[in-house]
Design an enzyme around this catalytic site. Structure first.
Site, PDB file in Angstrom:
ATOM      1  N   PHE A 124       0.770  -1.263   0.140  1.00 34.73           N
ATOM      2  CA  PHE A 124      -0.002   0.045  -0.126  1.00 34.73           C
ATOM      3  C   PHE A 124       0.908   1.346  -0.014  1.00 34.73           C
ATOM      4  O   PHE A 124       0.456   2.501  -0.450  1.00 34.73           O
ATOM      5  CB  PHE A 124      -0.956  -0.147   1.298  1.00 34.73           C
ATOM      6  CG  PHE A 124      -0.129   0.579   2.363  1.00 34.73           C
ATOM      7  CD1 PHE A 124      -0.366   1.753   2.885  1.00 34.73           C
ATOM      8  CD2 PHE A 124       0.390  -0.372   3.442  1.00 34.73           C
ATOM      9  CE1 PHE A 124       0.161   2.088   4.126  1.00 34.73           C
ATOM     10  CE2 PHE A 124       0.925  -0.229   4.466  1.00 34.73           C
ATOM     11  CZ  PHE A 124       0.867   1.222   5.025  1.00 34.73           C
ATOM     12  N   LYS A 125       2.059   1.283   0.473  1.00 37.33           N
ATOM     13  CA  LYS A 125       2.835   2.405   0.521  1.00 37.33           C
ATOM     14  C   LYS A 125       3.335   3.021  -0.806  1.00 37.33           C
ATOM     15  O   LYS A 125       3.567   4.026  -0.930  1.00 37.33           O
ATOM     16  CB  LYS A 125       4.128   1.914   1.515  1.00 37.33           C
ATOM     17  CG  LYS A 125       3.738   1.753   2.937  1.00 37.33           C
ATOM     18  CD  LYS A 125       4.713   1.559   4.016  1.00 37.33           C
ATOM     19  CE  LYS A 125       4.140   1.024   5.115  1.00 37.33           C
ATOM     20  NZ  LYS A 125       5.233   0.815   6.211  1.00 37.33           N
TER      21      LYS A 125
END
Length: 477
Positions: free
Chosen positions: A114-115
């Protein structure tokens, strides 16, 4: 839009100034001086936007010192088809598990985590600011697994930027290590520290708090203390709500509230959700999921925040959450207590090692909507197996922590969105344990694991890290 420090002893700065700063000069974290408002009408205006256009709209509420045309170019590059598939973030219903449960697919970017969604924005925005202002930046960061690879893949080969990324020896998965250590770009420096993530984070804070050293070597940060990452993460909360409400009748959208479950170790991702909620996004509850390093669950259950030592921080099968001191919690506590009371009470944390917020526990739950829970290795295995059997989906162990806690807290009538953390391929060993067989890894993962790795190991030592940065940092002119 101006940004101020939680510690109250630094001058206000613009978005682009905060973007390069990392920690504030007084050791605090940047927070918006005012929080913009999202109304129901604004949300309806945004409904037809694609992800990049929505990012320009949401980030533009904060990045008022970037011309709109430039911001559109930045987000178009960050979320282009060469980095993310369309629609960038897809919602995946898990009705086979429980009706109303939905996975928000945040992990389709370059490093399968997700980063990437925030880091790819920074990877375009920061070089833009550096080129505009004639500056260089040496990014100093710490990672428990995913932040490091996302940062390095966003900034590799970029002009005017070097990345010094600290990671704990032996505390990441094979794929996480390979994603970082296989990069051979001269502006990428991987540093493995003999310790745990919190030791790496402490080294970063020590050097960032040394104003002279920070200025001499143009140090900045792109981990979740960087307000630019928080703002970019808020985008996918807005996107997820819009997509979840697409099928709802127009007259019912204004009161349409969702619960959002966020696996959390450093409190950055869920703080971004809190920021979106504070802006007016219809989120009813923010449900925080921890692993066995459950300091944050203890806080929201008891009102006492008591960080643990490195020796007390467990190595778990969801390693990106093996964190016992949540950097971004400071931002929330600042809002919870108010600026004046925050300064005196936060000082007690530094002096005694704990912070008593029992008098604000009801506010955390009722005003801010926080709920929490702890997941264990056994829980992770059970959730991975259940989601695979009942919904035909593969999830990673961190997302499994989210599913575990979601199933405990779901309430009928409220759609529940679980924020995905990473793809299962990054944690094949745990997935194999859960399913009894190893899923076939994608070809690019097999190729990645076979690449030569480049990393420097150092003891848990400020002096060693300072010397390394002196040797390798970029300097102006």
């Amino acid at each position: 839009m101006q940004f101020i420090s939680t510690r109250g002893q630094a001058p206000s700065v613009s978005f682009t100034e905060a973007l390069l700063m990392g920690l504030e000069p007084d050791g605090g974290l940047a927070v918006p001086a005012t929080i913009p408002t999202i109304t129901a009408n604004v949300l309806e205006d945004w409904r037809s936007l694609d992800y990049a256009a929505l990012a320009a709209a949401v980030i533009g509420l904060f990045a008022t010192d970037i011309p709109k045309a430039d911001l559109r170019a930045i987000v178009s590059a960050a979320y282009g088809a060469d980095r993310f598939p369309t629609p960038v973030v897809a919602l995946k219903p898990l009705d086979g598990v429980v009706p109303g449960l939905t996975l928000v697919g945040l992990s389709e970017g370059p490093t399968m985590a997700f980063k990437d969604l925030a880091m790819q924005f920074l990877g375009q925005a920061i070089p833009y600011v550096l080129a505009r202002d004639g500056k260089v930046l040496n990014i100093l960061g710490a990672t428990s697994g995913d932040t490091g690879s996302a940062a390095e893949h966003a900034f590799r080969g970029q002009e005017g930027v070097s990345v010094f990324m600290l990671s704990p020896v032996g505390r990441m998965s094979d794929v996480q290590r390979a994603q970082m250590y296989s990069l051979a770009d001269p502006n990428i420096h991987n540093i493995a520290v003999d310790g745990v993530f919190d030791d790496c984070q402490a080294l970063v804070k020590a050097l960032s708090n040394d104003a002279a050293f920070k200025a001499e070597h143009s140090l900045g940060a792109v981990n979740s203390i960087n307000i630019g990452r928080i703002v970019a993460q808020a985008v996918y909360y807005v996107w997820a709500w819009l997509r979840a409400s697409d099928g709802v009748a127009a007259e019912e959208r204004a009161p349409f509230h969702v619960d959002v479950v966020v696996p959390s170790g450093n409190f950055g991702n869920i703080y971004a959700g809190h920021l979106a909620k504070s802006m007016g996004l219809p989120i009813r509850r923010l449900i925080l999921a921890t692993n066995e390093n459950n300091v944050l669950d203890d806080l929201f259950a008891s009102g006492i925040y008591r960080p643990r030592s490195a020796a007390e921080t467990l190595a778990t099968s969801s390693p990106s959450m093996d964190i016992s001191r949540a950097s971004n919690l400071e931002r929330f506590v600042w809002q919870l207590l108010g600026p004046e009371e925050f300064v005196s009470r936060w000082a007690s944390l530094e002096e005694t090692g704990s912070l008593d917020l029992t008098d604000r526990l009801r506010d955390m739950h009722e005003e801010f909507g926080f709920v929490s829970g702890t997941s264990t290795h056994k829980d992770r295995l059970a959730s991975i197996a259940r989601v695979h059997a009942e919904a035909g989906a593969l999830i990673d162990p961190h997302t499994a922590d989210g599913i575990t806690v979601a199933l405990r807290h779901m309430e009928q009538g409220y759609p529940t969105l679980v924020m995905e953390t990473a793809l299962a391929a990054k944690f094949a060993e745990t997935v194999e344990e859960a399913l009894g067989e190893a899923p076939e890894p994608p070809m690019f993962v097999r190729e990645l694991l076979g690449k030569e790795q480049h990393v420097i190991e150092i003891p848990n030592s400020e002096d060693e890290l300072r010397a390394l940065i002196r040797r390798s940092a970029l300097h102006r002119g």
